[in-house]
Design a protein around this motif. Structure first.
Motif, PDB file in Angstrom:
ATOM      1  N   GLN A  41      -4.836   0.286   4.530  1.00  0.00           N
ATOM      2  CA  GLN A  41      -3.706  -1.006   5.018  1.00  0.00           C
ATOM      3  C   GLN A  41      -3.970  -1.757   6.133  1.00  0.00           C
ATOM      4  O   GLN A  41      -4.101  -2.650   6.504  1.00  0.00           O
ATOM      5  CB  GLN A  41      -2.544  -0.293   5.015  1.00  0.00           C
ATOM      6  CG  GLN A  41      -0.992  -1.190   4.983  1.00  0.00           C
ATOM      7  CD  GLN A  41      -0.726  -1.608   6.554  1.00  0.00           C
ATOM      8  OE1 GLN A  41      -1.213  -0.712   7.256  1.00  0.00           O
ATOM      9  NE2 GLN A  41       0.144  -2.735   6.719  1.00  0.00           N
TER      10      GLN A  41
ATOM     11  N   LYS B 285      -4.694  -5.745   6.543  1.00  0.00           N
ATOM     12  CA  LYS B 285      -3.821  -6.539   7.624  1.00  0.00           C
ATOM     13  C   LYS B 285      -4.838  -7.198   8.618  1.00  0.00           C
ATOM     14  O   LYS B 285      -4.530  -8.459   8.773  1.00  0.00           O
ATOM     15  CB  LYS B 285      -2.851  -5.689   7.976  1.00  0.00           C
ATOM     16  CG  LYS B 285      -1.517  -6.141   8.903  1.00  0.00           C
ATOM     17  CD  LYS B 285      -0.722  -5.378   9.105  1.00  0.00           C
ATOM     18  CE  LYS B 285       0.530  -6.250   9.573  1.00  0.00           C
ATOM     19  NZ  LYS B 285       1.785  -5.309   9.812  1.00  0.00           N
TER      20      LYS B 285
ATOM     21  N   LEU C 170      -2.356   0.522  -4.425  1.00  0.00           N
ATOM     22  CA  LEU C 170      -1.765  -0.679  -3.998  1.00  0.00           C
ATOM     23  C   LEU C 170      -1.322  -1.342  -4.933  1.00  0.00           C
ATOM     24  O   LEU C 170      -1.869  -1.539  -6.211  1.00  0.00           O
ATOM     25  CB  LEU C 170      -2.419  -1.381  -2.708  1.00  0.00           C
ATOM     26  CG  LEU C 170      -3.961  -2.298  -3.302  1.00  0.00           C
ATOM     27  CD1 LEU C 170      -3.617  -3.444  -3.964  1.00  0.00           C
ATOM     28  CD2 LEU C 170      -4.604  -1.810  -2.207  1.00  0.00           C
TER      29      LEU C 170
ATOM     30  N   ILE D 133       0.626  -8.306   4.000  1.00  0.00           N
ATOM     31  CA  ILE D 133       0.230  -6.717   3.835  1.00  0.00           C
ATOM     32  C   ILE D 133       1.368  -6.118   4.386  1.00  0.00           C
ATOM     33  O   ILE D 133       1.601  -5.924   5.382  1.00  0.00           O
ATOM     34  CB  ILE D 133      -1.138  -6.764   4.376  1.00  0.00           C
ATOM     35  CG1 ILE D 133      -2.133  -7.670   3.980  1.00  0.00           C
ATOM     36  CG2 ILE D 133      -1.627  -5.204   4.244  1.00  0.00           C
ATOM     37  CD1 ILE D 133      -2.487  -7.621   2.603  1.00  0.00           C
ATOM     38  N   ASN D 134       2.003  -5.086   3.525  1.00  0.00           N
ATOM     39  CA  ASN D 134       3.075  -4.148   3.796  1.00  0.00           C
ATOM     40  C   ASN D 134       2.564  -2.481   3.455  1.00  0.00           C
ATOM     41  O   ASN D 134       1.737  -2.222   2.503  1.00  0.00           O
ATOM     42  CB  ASN D 134       4.247  -4.343   3.068  1.00  0.00           C
ATOM     43  CG  ASN D 134       4.960  -5.473   3.885  1.00  0.00           C
ATOM     44  OD1 ASN D 134       4.961  -6.452   3.298  1.00  0.00           O
ATOM     45  ND2 ASN D 134       5.524  -4.946   4.929  1.00  0.00           N
ATOM     46  N   GLN D 135       3.151  -1.741   4.055  1.00  0.00           N
ATOM     47  CA  GLN D 135       3.291  -0.478   4.111  1.00  0.00           C
ATOM     48  C   GLN D 135       4.234  -0.114   3.138  1.00  0.00           C
ATOM     49  O   GLN D 135       5.452  -0.740   2.996  1.00  0.00           O
ATOM     50  CB  GLN D 135       3.458   0.646   4.987  1.00  0.00           C
ATOM     51  CG  GLN D 135       2.285   0.683   5.929  1.00  0.00           C
ATOM     52  CD  GLN D 135       2.583   1.474   7.120  1.00  0.00           C
ATOM     53  OE1 GLN D 135       3.362   2.337   7.478  1.00  0.00           O
ATOM     54  NE2 GLN D 135       1.733   1.059   8.226  1.00  0.00           N
TER      55      GLN D 135
ATOM     56  N   PHE E 158       0.755  -1.181  -0.009  1.00  0.00           N
ATOM     57  CA  PHE E 158       0.049   0.030  -0.075  1.00  0.00           C
ATOM     58  C   PHE E 158       0.941   1.261   0.007  1.00  0.00           C
ATOM     59  O   PHE E 158       1.678   1.487   0.886  1.00  0.00           O
ATOM     60  CB  PHE E 158      -0.908  -0.097   1.270  1.00  0.00           C
ATOM     61  CG  PHE E 158      -2.051  -0.660   1.303  1.00  0.00           C
ATOM     62  CD1 PHE E 158      -3.540  -0.331   1.085  1.00  0.00           C
ATOM     63  CD2 PHE E 158      -2.057  -2.302   1.307  1.00  0.00           C
ATOM     64  CE1 PHE E 158      -4.471  -1.058   1.120  1.00  0.00           C
ATOM     65  CE2 PHE E 158      -3.227  -2.969   1.393  1.00  0.00           C
ATOM     66  CZ  PHE E 158      -4.402  -2.423   1.174  1.00  0.00           C
TER      67      PHE E 158
END
Length: 105
Positions: A34, A38, A69, A54-56, A13
């Motif tokens: 996000q 997550k 994303l 799920i990452n930033q 994201f």
């Protein structure tokens, strides 16, 4: 398990906030989206090795197209408006294997 397949899907994201006044993902709900993704992935026990991460992310350089994303390994780019869009991406793409055409950029 090889590094290439450590995660079945890796979702980034964009969380960028631009200081020059141009549109940026961080100002259009990216943090909430996000966190929602997550939390939902964890609730469904889909997180971790061999599953979904799920990452930033910092700037993905597509902020003008709406908050964005990207899902790897497919390299599918999405925009979204709300958590219903995020749920559609999770349900259709991450679970069902079918990208959500209406949200692709």
């Amino acid at each position: 398990m090889s590094d290439e397949s450590f995660y079945k899907h890796h979702v980034f994201f964009c969380m960028n906030v631009r200081e020059d006044g141009r549109r940026s993902c961080g100002e259009h709900g990216a943090a909430d989206a996000q966190k929602h993704a997550k939390k939902r992935i964890k609730q469904m026990d889909m997180n971790g090795q061999g599953k979904v991460r799920i990452n930033q992310s910092g700037c993905l350089d597509r902020c003008e197209e709406g908050p964005c994303l990207v899902v790897y390994p497919e390299g599918v780019w999405y925009t979204y408006v709300d958590t219903e869009d995020i749920d559609d991406i999770i349900d259709s793409h991450l679970i069902g294997g079918k990208p959500v055409d209406r949200l692709k950029i």
